[in-house]
Design a protein around this motif. Structure first.
Motif, PDB file in Angstrom:
ATOM      1  N   VAL A 127       7.349   2.266  -6.537  1.00 24.60           N
ATOM      2  CA  VAL A 127       6.297   3.245  -6.281  1.00 24.60           C
ATOM      3  C   VAL A 127       5.677   3.794  -7.557  1.00 24.60           C
ATOM      4  O   VAL A 127       4.494   4.149  -7.581  1.00 24.60           O
ATOM      5  N   LEU A 128       6.447   3.858  -8.665  1.00 27.66           N
ATOM      6  CA  LEU A 128       5.920   4.419  -9.909  1.00 27.66           C
ATOM      7  C   LEU A 128       5.199   3.379 -10.766  1.00 27.66           C
ATOM      8  O   LEU A 128       4.414   3.736 -11.643  1.00 27.66           O
ATOM      9  N   GLY A 129       5.464   2.103 -10.529  1.00 28.62           N
ATOM     10  CA  GLY A 129       4.824   1.080 -11.338  1.00 28.62           C
ATOM     11  C   GLY A 129       5.221   1.229 -12.803  1.00 28.62           C
ATOM     12  O   GLY A 129       6.384   1.429 -13.131  1.00 28.62           O
ATOM     13  N   ASN A 254      -2.451   8.426   3.061  1.00 26.80           N
ATOM     14  CA  ASN A 254      -2.304   8.072   4.474  1.00 26.80           C
ATOM     15  C   ASN A 254      -1.388   6.875   4.688  1.00 26.80           C
ATOM     16  O   ASN A 254      -1.483   6.194   5.709  1.00 26.80           O
ATOM     17  N   ASP A 255      -0.486   6.631   3.751  1.00 27.96           N
ATOM     18  CA  ASP A 255       0.417   5.488   3.860  1.00 27.96           C
ATOM     19  C   ASP A 255       1.633   5.867   4.704  1.00 27.96           C
ATOM     20  O   ASP A 255       2.629   6.384   4.197  1.00 27.96           O
ATOM     21  N   ARG A 295       1.536   1.238  -5.205  1.00 25.56           N
ATOM     22  CA  ARG A 295       1.204   1.350  -3.774  1.00 25.56           C
ATOM     23  C   ARG A 295      -0.111   2.085  -3.539  1.00 25.56           C
ATOM     24  O   ARG A 295      -0.333   2.642  -2.463  1.00 25.56           O
ATOM     25  N   GLY A 296      -0.982   2.146  -4.551  1.00 23.70           N
ATOM     26  CA  GLY A 296      -2.256   2.822  -4.396  1.00 23.70           C
ATOM     27  C   GLY A 296      -2.161   4.330  -4.330  1.00 23.70           C
ATOM     28  O   GLY A 296      -3.104   5.004  -3.893  1.00 23.70           O
TER      29      GLY A 296
END
Length: 307
Positions: A127-129, A254-255, A295-296
């Protein structure tokens, strides 16, 4: 306007709803469970109260949460009227069930994190990339820091980076498995291990004394909590006057898969919501940054000082 308010409260079910939602913010499904009524019936009463301004609604992805307004004319009206409403056994039972639902939320969160503890570091990287969150936390630590606290410390990735910057560090987490993995990061034979304290506890009732910490961070944790502002108030309690707080969390998104994959309760926050929560908890904001991550998603980072 007042006639509309009294009309909205002229039903026993709506009185029960207002009484519950003055104390808690709950979803429609949770209210259905408390009242033991059909969803369409509960939704109709919620609509009447919301249109009268006596409740507010908050959509979070596919979920809708309701609460009494925090301020304004309608809040003043409820404060004036509700003392004259007798909280009978049914209303008291409503509050007991609501408290039980929030405890169930917390228990499910603990169970989730115990179950995925071994994979947590990999999930965080996903999630943090490329963003180095521990480095951002360390940059916010004041020079000559006494005690630094990582709240929701997980497996200790941030805590280990804080250790060289403070005379002592404290890690708090509600998951026993997470703390077990965190403990493995620190060699008990090294002198620095004596400056590390790991404590199990809930973030709305921290296992720290008043003013025990000089610096605290809470990273990607608030969106797991039923009452984020309550946690911020508790952090203010354990910080010394002028102590520094670092908050990192997701901006609103909105994930929905974040609920199942990461155990999220909130799908991020508006920047203004976090800023308002910090202010209400007794902090003065001194810095803000935004960073795109995996994850945008986008992070907002706040630095604040205890008033």
């Amino acid at each position: 306007m007042t006639i509309l308010h009294f009309k909205a409260l002229s039903d026993e079910t709506r009185l029960r709803l207002v009484h519950i939602l003055l104390h808690y913010e709950l979803s429609v499904n949770e209210l259905v469970r408390i009242l033991g009524m059909g969803q369409s019936r509960v939704s109709r009463h919620l609509k009447i109260l919301t249109e009268a301004g006596l409740l507010t609604s908050r959509r979070d992805g596919l979920w809708v949460f309701y609460a009494a307004p925090r301020a304004g004319e309608e809040r003043d009206f409820l404060r004036a009227v509700l003392p004259f409403v007798h909280a009978d056994a049914v209303m008291q039972a409503d509050l007991g069930m609501a408290a039980q639902i929030l405890e169930e939320r917390a228990r499910k969160t603990r169970q989730f994190f115990n179950a995925i503890a071994e994979d947590w570091d990999e999930l965080n990287r996903e999630v943090l990339g490329a963003f180095d969150l521990p480095a951002a936390v360390c940059a916010a630590v004041p020079q000559g820091c006494g005690t630094a606290v990582d709240l929701g410390c997980g497996t200790g990735a941030v805590l280990s980076r804080l250790l060289p910057l403070a005379r002592g560090v404290i890690g708090v987490d509600g998951s026993a498995r997470m703390l077990e993995l965190c403990r493995r990061r620190f060699n008990p034979d090294e002198p620095a291990a004596g400056r590390v304290s790991l404590r199990i506890g809930e973030l709305d009732h921290l296992p720290l004394r008043d003013g025990e910490a000089d610096f605290a961070c809470i990273n990607l944790v608030l969106h797991h909590l039923s009452e984020p502002v309550a946690a911020l108030r508790e952090i203010r309690r354990i910080l010394a006057p002028g102590g520094r707080l670092f908050v990192a969390d997701f901006l609103r998104h909105n994930d929905e898969t974040m609920r199942s994959r990461y155990g999220d309760l909130w799908l991020g926050f508006k920047e203004s919501e976090l800023a308002d929560g910090l202010s209400r908890a007794g902090f003065t904001r001194i810095g803000r940054q935004r960073h795109a991550v995996g994850r945008g998603l986008e992070l907002v980072l706040f630095s604040a000082e205890a008033c």
